[in-house]
Design a protein around this motif. Structure first.
Motif, mmCIF file in Angstrom:
data_model
loop_
_atom_site.group_PDB
_atom_site.id
_atom_site.type_symbol
_atom_site.label_atom_id
_atom_site.label_comp_id
_atom_site.label_asym_id
_atom_site.label_seq_id
_atom_site.Cartn_x
_atom_site.Cartn_y
_atom_site.Cartn_z
ATOM 1 N N THR A 31 0.851 -1.192 0.000
ATOM 2 C CA THR A 31 0.000 0.000 0.000
ATOM 3 C C THR A 31 0.882 1.236 0.000
ATOM 4 N N ILE A 32 0.734 2.084 -0.965
ATOM 5 C CA ILE A 32 1.505 3.319 -1.081
ATOM 6 C C ILE A 32 0.692 4.441 -0.439
ATOM 7 N N VAL A 33 1.208 4.981 0.658
ATOM 8 C CA VAL A 33 0.530 6.051 1.380
ATOM 9 C C VAL A 33 0.859 7.369 0.693
ATOM 10 N N ASN A 201 -6.222 13.055 4.278
ATOM 11 C CA ASN A 201 -6.942 11.796 4.052
ATOM 12 C C ASN A 201 -7.930 11.889 2.901
ATOM 13 N N ARG A 202 -8.136 13.079 2.365
ATOM 14 C CA ARG A 202 -8.974 13.191 1.169
ATOM 15 C C ARG A 202 -8.316 12.508 -0.035
ATOM 16 N N VAL A 203 -7.005 12.451 -0.034
ATOM 17 C CA VAL A 203 -6.274 11.800 -1.124
ATOM 18 C C VAL A 203 -6.197 10.301 -0.846
ATOM 19 N N PRO A 204 -6.721 9.450 -1.725
ATOM 20 C CA PRO A 204 -6.742 8.011 -1.443
ATOM 21 C C PRO A 204 -5.356 7.389 -1.554
ATOM 22 N N ASN A 219 3.501 -26.442 -17.270
ATOM 23 C CA ASN A 219 4.887 -25.962 -17.184
ATOM 24 C C ASN A 219 5.007 -24.547 -17.748
ATOM 25 N N PHE A 220 4.132 -23.661 -17.229
ATOM 26 C CA PHE A 220 4.230 -22.266 -17.638
ATOM 27 C C PHE A 220 3.963 -21.371 -16.418
ATOM 28 N N THR A 221 4.419 -20.160 -16.507
ATOM 29 C CA THR A 221 4.297 -19.181 -15.421
ATOM 30 C C THR A 221 3.593 -17.937 -15.929
ATOM 31 N N THR A 222 2.715 -17.421 -15.113
ATOM 32 C CA THR A 222 1.990 -16.194 -15.467
ATOM 33 C C THR A 222 2.290 -15.114 -14.434
ATOM 34 N N PHE A 223 2.345 -13.905 -14.912
ATOM 35 C CA PHE A 223 2.561 -12.739 -14.061
ATOM 36 C C PHE A 223 1.400 -11.785 -14.253
ATOM 37 N N ASN A 224 0.877 -11.277 -13.119
ATOM 38 C CA ASN A 224 -0.228 -10.306 -13.165
ATOM 39 C C ASN A 224 0.068 -9.178 -12.180
ATOM 40 N N SER A 225 -0.333 -7.999 -12.521
ATOM 41 C CA SER A 225 -0.196 -6.836 -11.640
ATOM 42 C C SER A 225 -1.534 -6.133 -11.519
ATOM 43 N N VAL A 226 -1.816 -5.678 -10.289
ATOM 44 C CA VAL A 226 -3.102 -5.029 -9.996
ATOM 45 C C VAL A 226 -2.821 -3.724 -9.255
ATOM 46 N N VAL A 227 -3.454 -2.650 -9.666
ATOM 47 C CA VAL A 227 -3.414 -1.362 -8.973
ATOM 48 C C VAL A 227 -4.829 -1.058 -8.499
ATOM 49 N N ALA A 228 -4.985 -0.901 -7.171
ATOM 50 C CA ALA A 228 -6.322 -0.717 -6.586
ATOM 51 C C ALA A 228 -6.436 0.680 -5.994
ATOM 52 N N LEU A 229 -7.553 1.334 -6.247
ATOM 53 C CA LEU A 229 -7.884 2.637 -5.674
ATOM 54 C C LEU A 229 -9.268 2.561 -5.077
ATOM 55 N N PRO A 230 -9.479 3.203 -3.927
ATOM 56 C CA PRO A 230 -10.833 3.197 -3.339
ATOM 57 C C PRO A 230 -11.804 3.980 -4.201
ATOM 58 N N VAL A 231 -13.060 3.569 -4.153
ATOM 59 C CA VAL A 231 -14.137 4.231 -4.896
ATOM 60 C C VAL A 231 -15.118 4.801 -3.882
ATOM 61 N N PRO A 232 -15.533 6.084 -3.944
ATOM 62 C CA PRO A 232 -15.224 7.006 -5.045
ATOM 63 C C PRO A 232 -13.840 7.623 -4.878
ATOM 64 N N LEU A 233 -13.274 8.084 -5.999
ATOM 65 C CA LEU A 233 -11.964 8.699 -5.971
ATOM 66 C C LEU A 233 -11.991 10.050 -5.271
ATOM 67 N N ASN A 234 -13.030 10.803 -5.453
ATOM 68 C CA ASN A 234 -13.129 12.159 -4.892
ATOM 69 C C ASN A 234 -13.818 12.102 -3.540
ATOM 70 N N ASN A 235 -13.066 11.659 -2.507
ATOM 71 C CA ASN A 235 -13.590 11.599 -1.144
ATOM 72 C C ASN A 235 -13.103 12.831 -0.391
ATOM 73 N N LYS A 236 -13.975 13.766 -0.129
ATOM 74 C CA LYS A 236 -13.584 15.027 0.502
ATOM 75 C C LYS A 236 -13.419 14.922 2.018
ATOM 76 N N ASN A 237 -13.868 13.830 2.624
ATOM 77 C CA ASN A 237 -13.654 13.613 4.066
ATOM 78 C C ASN A 237 -14.199 14.774 4.903
ATOM 79 N N GLN A 238 -15.369 15.280 4.501
ATOM 80 C CA GLN A 238 -15.895 16.495 5.138
ATOM 81 C C GLN A 238 -16.174 16.312 6.618
#
Length: 300
Positions: A31-33, A201-204, A219-238
């Motif tokens: 998780t990248i803060v 904290n408004r920035v996810p 006999n094969f290997t697979t690589f997958n990458s996932v980037v996850a962001l919370p929804v909704p993106l525009n959380n103002k944390n009012q």
């Protein structure tokens, strides 16, 4: 983390229950803060530690001051008892002299009655002084955590009484040295740091996953990458920002309240101190007067 899984595959026709496929899966997640939240959180925690240390210092100073006050009260009660005992001896001598003079018909009977009243008042004063001394001593030993300690001979502190300046000078000194005031200021800083954190904290945060899977049958290997962001993106944390802002206002007014209370206590303390110094000077003047009265009584 790493784990292995075994899965059973079945064909539409026929039974492949004896054929088993296995695969190994490796999942790495981070998780990248964002918005420098970690630094802001560390600043808030550091202020919290500072406030805890200041409250500890304030409590220690409060306990020390209470012990010193109780000790001085006990010393004062002891001196009061000594004065009452001296007054009792003077009253006894006065009554004896009045009785002798009345027997010689040199004074009226009212002088004897007045001397008896004075003697009774002196005896009552001694009883009250003993009760005051006992109460002061009990308060002192309870405060220091030794309630079974017997009354002993106490000596006053061998220190010179300080000389205080004017009100503004002492107030300036108190502002820089009072742990209670500095704690209130730190709590205001903590509230401001929490408000800054709530805004950040408004920035996810961003969650990144890397998945590696190896199929032992194919006999094969697979690589997958996932980037996850919370929804909704525009959380103002009012809500949290509003709560934190209200805490900033509360701590600001609390700081003003503490300043007013400390200034009021300073004015009262300076008044009581000057009054006590004046009474001490008056007591020093009364000591020669008591000696003169005693010499006059003995002369009679």
């Amino acid at each position: 983390f790493f784990f292995s899984s075994r899965r059973r595959h079945t064909r539409l026709q026929g039974d492949w229950s004896s054929d088993v496929c296995s695969s190994d899966l490796l999942l790495v997640q981070q998780t990248i803060v964002t918005a420098n939240k970690l630094e802001k959180a560390r600043n808030a925690e550091a202020l919290g530690i500072k406030d805890g240390n200041l409250q500890l210092s304030a409590q220690q100073a409060r306990v020390i001051n209470d012990v010193r006050l109780r000790y001085h009260d006990t010393i004062a009660a002891k001196d009061l008892l000594s004065l009452a005992e001296e007054q009792l001896e003077i009253s006894k001598q006065s009554l004896s002299i009045a009785q002798r003079l009345y027997g010689a018909q040199q004074v009226p009977e009212t002088d004897v009655l007045r001397a008896e009243v004075q003697l009774n008042a002196s005896e009552l004063a001694i009883q009250n002084a003993k009760l005051t001394l006992k109460a002061a001593w009990n308060q002192l030993v309870i405060l220091i955590g030794k309630p079974d300690l017997e009354l002993t001979n106490l000596e006053p502190f061998a220190e010179d009484l300080p000389e205080f300046g004017d009100l503004e000078q002492e107030w300036s000194r108190l502002i820089t040295s009072s742990p209670q005031l500095r704690s209130a200021e730190t709590q205001k800083q903590i509230a401001h740091a929490e408000w800054v954190t709530a805004q950040a904290n408004r920035v996810p945060d961003v969650t990144v996953q890397m998945v590696t899977q190896y199929d032992s049958i194919g006999n094969f290997t697979t690589f997958n990458s996932v980037v996850a962001l919370p929804v909704p993106l525009n959380n103002k944390n009012q809500g949290n920002i509003y709560t934190a802002a209200q805490e900033v206002h509360r701590t600001h007014h609390e700081l003003e309240r503490v300043q007013l209370v400390l200034r009021d206590q300073l004015v009262s303390s300076l008044r009581d101190y000057e009054k006590a110094r004046s009474e001490e000077h008056t007591s020093e003047l009364q000591s020669p007067c008591n000696l003169v009265c005693r010499l006059l009584l003995e002369k009679k």
